[in-house]
Design a protein around this motif. Structure first.
Motif, PDB file in Angstrom:
ATOM      1  N   ALA A  56       0.843  -1.200   0.000  1.00  0.00           N
ATOM      2  CA  ALA A  56       0.000   0.000   0.000  1.00  0.00           C
ATOM      3  C   ALA A  56       0.875   1.245   0.000  1.00  0.00           C
ATOM      4  O   ALA A  56       1.898   1.299   0.694  1.00  0.00           O
ATOM      5  N   TRP A  57       0.463   2.238  -0.808  1.00  0.00           N
ATOM      6  CA  TRP A  57       1.120   3.546  -0.821  1.00  0.00           C
ATOM      7  C   TRP A  57       0.170   4.543  -0.154  1.00  0.00           C
ATOM      8  O   TRP A  57      -0.992   4.658  -0.541  1.00  0.00           O
ATOM      9  N   PHE A  58       0.672   5.294   0.809  1.00  0.00           N
ATOM     10  CA  PHE A  58      -0.189   6.187   1.591  1.00  0.00           C
ATOM     11  C   PHE A  58       0.631   7.341   2.159  1.00  0.00           C
ATOM     12  O   PHE A  58       1.866   7.339   2.119  1.00  0.00           O
ATOM     13  N   HIS A  59      -0.062   8.324   2.697  1.00  0.00           N
ATOM     14  CA  HIS A  59       0.572   9.398   3.468  1.00  0.00           C
ATOM     15  C   HIS A  59      -0.486  10.064   4.343  1.00  0.00           C
ATOM     16  O   HIS A  59      -1.680  10.062   4.007  1.00  0.00           O
ATOM     17  N   PRO A  60      -0.085  10.628   5.490  1.00  0.00           N
ATOM     18  CA  PRO A  60      -1.045  11.333   6.330  1.00  0.00           C
ATOM     19  C   PRO A  60      -1.580  12.573   5.614  1.00  0.00           C
ATOM     20  O   PRO A  60      -0.878  13.202   4.818  1.00  0.00           O
ATOM     21  N   GLN A  61      -2.814  12.916   5.892  1.00  0.00           N
ATOM     22  CA  GLN A  61      -3.372  14.161   5.366  1.00  0.00           C
ATOM     23  C   GLN A  61      -2.737  15.331   6.125  1.00  0.00           C
ATOM     24  O   GLN A  61      -2.908  15.445   7.346  1.00  0.00           O
ATOM     25  N   TYR A  62      -2.027  16.175   5.404  1.00  0.00           N
ATOM     26  CA  TYR A  62      -1.185  17.192   6.043  1.00  0.00           C
ATOM     27  C   TYR A  62      -1.969  18.074   7.006  1.00  0.00           C
ATOM     28  O   TYR A  62      -1.554  18.258   8.163  1.00  0.00           O
ATOM     29  N   GLU A  63      -3.091  18.603   6.569  1.00  0.00           N
ATOM     30  CA  GLU A  63      -3.853  19.530   7.405  1.00  0.00           C
ATOM     31  C   GLU A  63      -4.454  18.842   8.627  1.00  0.00           C
ATOM     32  O   GLU A  63      -4.823  19.513   9.599  1.00  0.00           O
ATOM     33  N   ASN A  64      -4.583  17.512   8.574  1.00  0.00           N
ATOM     34  CA  ASN A  64      -5.191  16.781   9.684  1.00  0.00           C
ATOM     35  C   ASN A  64      -4.166  15.994  10.498  1.00  0.00           C
ATOM     36  O   ASN A  64      -4.537  15.064  11.221  1.00  0.00           O
ATOM     37  N   THR A  65      -2.904  16.378  10.390  1.00  0.00           N
ATOM     38  CA  THR A  65      -1.869  15.654  11.134  1.00  0.00           C
ATOM     39  C   THR A  65      -2.092  15.749  12.634  1.00  0.00           C
ATOM     40  O   THR A  65      -1.861  14.781  13.373  1.00  0.00           O
ATOM     41  N   GLY A  66      -2.551  16.896  13.108  1.00  0.00           N
ATOM     42  CA  GLY A  66      -2.833  17.061  14.535  1.00  0.00           C
ATOM     43  C   GLY A  66      -3.927  16.112  15.002  1.00  0.00           C
ATOM     44  O   GLY A  66      -3.806  15.465  16.058  1.00  0.00           O
TER      45      GLY A  66
ATOM     46  N   ILE B  17      -3.848   1.476   9.398  1.00  0.00           N
ATOM     47  CA  ILE B  17      -3.633   1.095   7.997  1.00  0.00           C
ATOM     48  C   ILE B  17      -3.493  -0.413   7.814  1.00  0.00           C
ATOM     49  O   ILE B  17      -4.145  -1.016   6.955  1.00  0.00           O
ATOM     50  N   ARG B  18      -2.643  -1.046   8.611  1.00  0.00           N
ATOM     51  CA  ARG B  18      -2.443  -2.489   8.442  1.00  0.00           C
ATOM     52  C   ARG B  18      -3.740  -3.286   8.660  1.00  0.00           C
ATOM     53  O   ARG B  18      -4.066  -4.155   7.835  1.00  0.00           O
ATOM     54  N   PRO B  19      -4.503  -3.013   9.721  1.00  0.00           N
ATOM     55  CA  PRO B  19      -5.776  -3.739   9.871  1.00  0.00           C
ATOM     56  C   PRO B  19      -6.746  -3.478   8.718  1.00  0.00           C
ATOM     57  O   PRO B  19      -7.498  -4.377   8.327  1.00  0.00           O
ATOM     58  N   ALA B  20      -6.741  -2.256   8.169  1.00  0.00           N
ATOM     59  CA  ALA B  20      -7.640  -1.942   7.057  1.00  0.00           C
ATOM     60  C   ALA B  20      -7.297  -2.772   5.823  1.00  0.00           C
ATOM     61  O   ALA B  20      -8.183  -3.318   5.155  1.00  0.00           O
ATOM     62  N   ILE B  21      -6.012  -2.882   5.508  1.00  0.00           N
ATOM     63  CA  ILE B  21      -5.589  -3.667   4.346  1.00  0.00           C
ATOM     64  C   ILE B  21      -5.933  -5.134   4.539  1.00  0.00           C
ATOM     65  O   ILE B  21      -6.431  -5.808   3.623  1.00  0.00           O
TER      66      ILE B  21
ATOM     67  N   PHE C 235      -8.125  -2.049  -3.193  1.00  0.00           N
ATOM     68  CA  PHE C 235      -7.885  -0.610  -3.051  1.00  0.00           C
ATOM     69  C   PHE C 235      -9.173   0.116  -2.662  1.00  0.00           C
ATOM     70  O   PHE C 235      -9.194   0.943  -1.733  1.00  0.00           O
ATOM     71  N   THR C 236     -10.269  -0.216  -3.354  1.00  0.00           N
ATOM     72  CA  THR C 236     -11.554   0.445  -3.078  1.00  0.00           C
ATOM     73  C   THR C 236     -12.041   0.144  -1.667  1.00  0.00           C
ATOM     74  O   THR C 236     -12.485   1.044  -0.940  1.00  0.00           O
ATOM     75  N   GLU C 237     -11.949  -1.124  -1.274  1.00  0.00           N
ATOM     76  CA  GLU C 237     -12.413  -1.522   0.069  1.00  0.00           C
ATOM     77  C   GLU C 237     -11.561  -0.857   1.159  1.00  0.00           C
ATOM     78  O   GLU C 237     -12.083  -0.374   2.163  1.00  0.00           O
ATOM     79  N   THR C 238     -10.243  -0.838   0.954  1.00  0.00           N
ATOM     80  CA  THR C 238      -9.357  -0.226   1.957  1.00  0.00           C
ATOM     81  C   THR C 238      -9.627   1.266   2.081  1.00  0.00           C
ATOM     82  O   THR C 238      -9.629   1.827   3.189  1.00  0.00           O
ATOM     83  N   LYS C 239      -9.861   1.912   0.951  1.00  0.00           N
ATOM     84  CA  LYS C 239     -10.127   3.351   0.969  1.00  0.00           C
ATOM     85  C   LYS C 239     -11.417   3.662   1.739  1.00  0.00           C
ATOM     86  O   LYS C 239     -11.505   4.672   2.455  1.00  0.00           O
TER      87      LYS C 239
ATOM     88  N   VAL D 112      -2.993   0.463  -3.969  1.00  0.00           N
ATOM     89  CA  VAL D 112      -2.722  -0.862  -3.402  1.00  0.00           C
ATOM     90  C   VAL D 112      -2.294  -1.762  -4.548  1.00  0.00           C
ATOM     91  O   VAL D 112      -2.999  -1.877  -5.552  1.00  0.00           O
ATOM     92  N   LEU D 113      -1.137  -2.392  -4.402  1.00  0.00           N
ATOM     93  CA  LEU D 113      -0.587  -3.259  -5.441  1.00  0.00           C
ATOM     94  C   LEU D 113      -0.538  -4.693  -4.924  1.00  0.00           C
ATOM     95  O   LEU D 113       0.018  -4.948  -3.853  1.00  0.00           O
TER      96      LEU D 113
END
Length: 261
Positions: free
Chosen positions: A85-95, A110-114, A143-147, A160-161
């Motif tokens: 999985a390729w991901f990153h935190p949402q910058y504005e919602n890091t707090g 993330i891991r449980p979601a995948i 990918f769709t289910e994880t999202k 997701v690959l």
């Protein structure tokens, strides 16, 4: 004075922080309400903060999480799935991510979601489908289910690959044998269809020739044949080779040609 200088150095060291490239800092105010969620996180570069406050640094660039899972197919067989999985935190919602999920959000969210999405998707398919034609469809569905699962979790999922799908050796061998037999059957049907088409072509060609001969036979009268014989005689008479032509001595009055030179 020495004590004052030491105190100043400690104060400055505690009051400064440098946020690196691709990172964001979440400010925690000890006497000001805890985690700051109503402001943007601290961006890259040098920052001054009160020494009694803390800053938690998060990687906000795209990250990679590889996962090997044991999942069940629709008929209950155990399948080994290797996904990334390729991901990153949402910058504005890091707090908010820090406040609600914590620094260990990858393991908590993330891991449980995948894993959950992979089990749900693979459970819809048979081993044959997983092995052959449905790899891309499975990848898209995971990918769709994880999202969907990560919606509202302050994490942006980019892709997701599915890198590998491993079946039990006996199942894999059986599927390969079945696919080989199906391929051989298709090849036999192709050759049979080709032979049938060739036989049909020859039949049509023979019928055409027979029909043409019938038409030709019906149109050839004695006078037409005599005319053709006369034309042939005239052409032969122009030849340089020596010959003897007896007019009217052949069958039906056709000329006889003697000589082979």
């Amino acid at each position: 004075m020495i004590i004052g200088i030491i105190f100043l150095i400690i104060f400055i060291a505690k009051s400064t922080i440098t946020i690196g490239s691709g990172q964001a800092g979440v400010l925690y105010k000890t006497f000001g309400g805890g985690v700051v969620t109503d402001e943007s996180p601290l961006g890259e570069g040098f920052h001054l903060v009160a020494p009694w406050n803390d800053v938690f640094v998060y990687e906000v660039r795209q990250q990679e999480l590889s996962e090997e899972m044991q999942v069940l197919s629709s008929n209950g067989l155990e399948i080994k799935l290797d996904a990334t999985a390729w991901f990153h935190p949402q910058y504005e919602n890091t707090g908010k991510l820090h406040q609600e999920k914590g620094e260990n959000y990858i393991e908590r969210v993330i891991r449980p979601a995948i894993r959950s999405a992979a089990r749900s998707v693979v459970g819809r398919y048979t081993p044959e489908q997983l092995y052959s034609t449905k790899r891309d469809a499975i990848q898209d569905e995971i990918f769709t289910e994880t999202k969907k699962i990560l919606a509202g979790q302050y994490v942006q999922l980019n892709e997701v690959l599915v890198r590998d799908v491993t079946l039990p050796a006996t199942i894999k061998s059986a599927i390969e044998t079945k696919l080989k037999q199906e391929q051989e059957s298709l090849e036999y049907e192709f050759r049979l269809e080709k032979a049938q088409k060739e036989a049909e072509r020859q039949r049509i060609e023979a019928e055409g020739k027979a029909r043409a001969n019938q038409i030709l036979s019906a149109s050839l009268t004695d006078k037409i044949l005599q005319e053709k014989g006369i034309q042939a005689t005239l052409e032969l008479s122009k030849s340089q080779n020596s010959k003897v032509i007896v007019i009217g001595s052949g069958k039906d009055g056709m000329p006889i040609i003697l000589g082979n030179q």
